[in-house]
Motif scaffolding. Sequence first.
Motif, short mmCIF file in Angstrom:
data_model
loop_
_atom_site.label_atom_id
_atom_site.label_comp_id
_atom_site.label_asym_id
_atom_site.label_seq_id
_atom_site.Cartn_x
_atom_site.Cartn_y
_atom_site.Cartn_z
N LEU A 1 0.83 -1.19 0.00
CA LEU A 1 0.00 0.00 0.00
C LEU A 1 0.87 1.26 0.00
CD1 LEU A 1 -2.75 -0.91 2.64
CD2 LEU A 1 -2.96 -0.98 0.15
N PRO A 2 0.48 2.28 -0.76
CA PRO A 2 1.18 3.57 -0.67
C PRO A 2 1.12 4.10 0.77
CG PRO A 2 -0.33 3.53 -2.55
CD PRO A 2 -0.62 2.30 -1.74
N VAL A 3 2.03 4.98 1.10
CA VAL A 3 2.15 5.49 2.47
C VAL A 3 0.83 6.06 2.98
CG1 VAL A 3 3.30 7.18 3.95
CG2 VAL A 3 4.62 5.96 2.20
N GLU A 4 0.17 6.87 2.16
CA GLU A 4 -1.08 7.50 2.60
C GLU A 4 -2.17 6.46 2.86
OE1 GLU A 4 0.55 8.15 -0.14
OE2 GLU A 4 1.33 10.21 0.04
N LEU A 5 -2.22 5.46 1.99
CA LEU A 5 -3.25 4.43 2.14
C LEU A 5 -2.96 3.52 3.33
CD1 LEU A 5 -5.86 3.61 0.83
CD2 LEU A 5 -4.59 2.13 -0.73
N GLU A 6 -1.69 3.27 3.59
CA GLU A 6 -1.32 2.49 4.77
C GLU A 6 -1.71 3.24 6.04
OE1 GLU A 6 0.18 -0.24 7.48
OE2 GLU A 6 -0.44 -0.46 5.38
N ALA A 7 -1.56 4.57 6.03
CA ALA A 7 -1.97 5.37 7.18
C ALA A 7 -3.48 5.27 7.39
CB ALA A 7 -1.56 6.83 6.98
N GLU A 8 -4.23 5.21 6.30
CA GLU A 8 -5.68 5.05 6.40
C GLU A 8 -6.04 3.68 6.97
OE1 GLU A 8 -7.99 6.03 2.96
OE2 GLU A 8 -6.68 7.70 2.40
N ARG A 9 -5.30 2.65 6.59
CA ARG A 9 -5.54 1.31 7.14
C ARG A 9 -5.32 1.31 8.65
NH1 ARG A 9 -2.89 -3.65 8.36
NH2 ARG A 9 -0.85 -2.64 8.13
N GLN A 10 -4.25 1.94 9.07
CA GLN A 10 -3.96 2.01 10.51
C GLN A 10 -5.05 2.79 11.24
OE1 GLN A 10 -1.67 0.35 12.08
NE2 GLN A 10 -0.72 -0.47 10.22
#
Length: 212
Positions: A73-82
């Motif tokens: 996942l791109p960084v921004e999308l990984e942050a959304e997952r978290q």
Amino acid sequence: MSLTDIQSTAVMAIGPCRIASLSLVSLLHQTTPIEGNEASERALKLSTTRIETAWTMLTEELSERLKANAYALPVELEAERQACIKCLEPLHDKISGRGGSVMDRIATLPDLAELCLHQLEPTISRFLDDLVAALSTAQREREAKRSGEMLEAVKNAEAVGRNIRLIAFNASIEAARIGDQGKGFAVIATEIRGLADRTQTLLTNIAGFLRA
């Protein structure tokens, strides 16, 4: 499994937790007891199962499936997952905890309606929308790259086919030059040239299909 397949699986696993959380809010505020009420017990079980499924997908399965497909996942999308995990964690902890009934444990959560309506729901929805967009784009790029690689392979095969046809043609000329002793060789050369022609036609058709 393609990225599109992973996307569909993730949406089906995570999406229902939004309705499940709201169902828990409704069950918490109903005046009749849940125990002994078949419809309420079924709704509670379904809601807790959906939240467990979403939790597992968010914390484990999604990353594992993407890694197996050579994608992160791109960084921004990984942050959304978290962020989704953070919002879902209080509910999951109460559902998977011990002591008293599930609803008794959930009742101890402060501002449950606020958590479900104004934090969990928008956070999950945004993540799923962005996940679908990201994985769809990545899959299209992969397919375009794969098509380009296949076209290149076809071009190389076409070049080999042309060389084989040229060799077969030269062999036919040499066979004719040496007379009767080359008749058998001439037949073989003719067959090779015919095979090269058919292969060339097939490769041309494949190339046309890939370009369409």
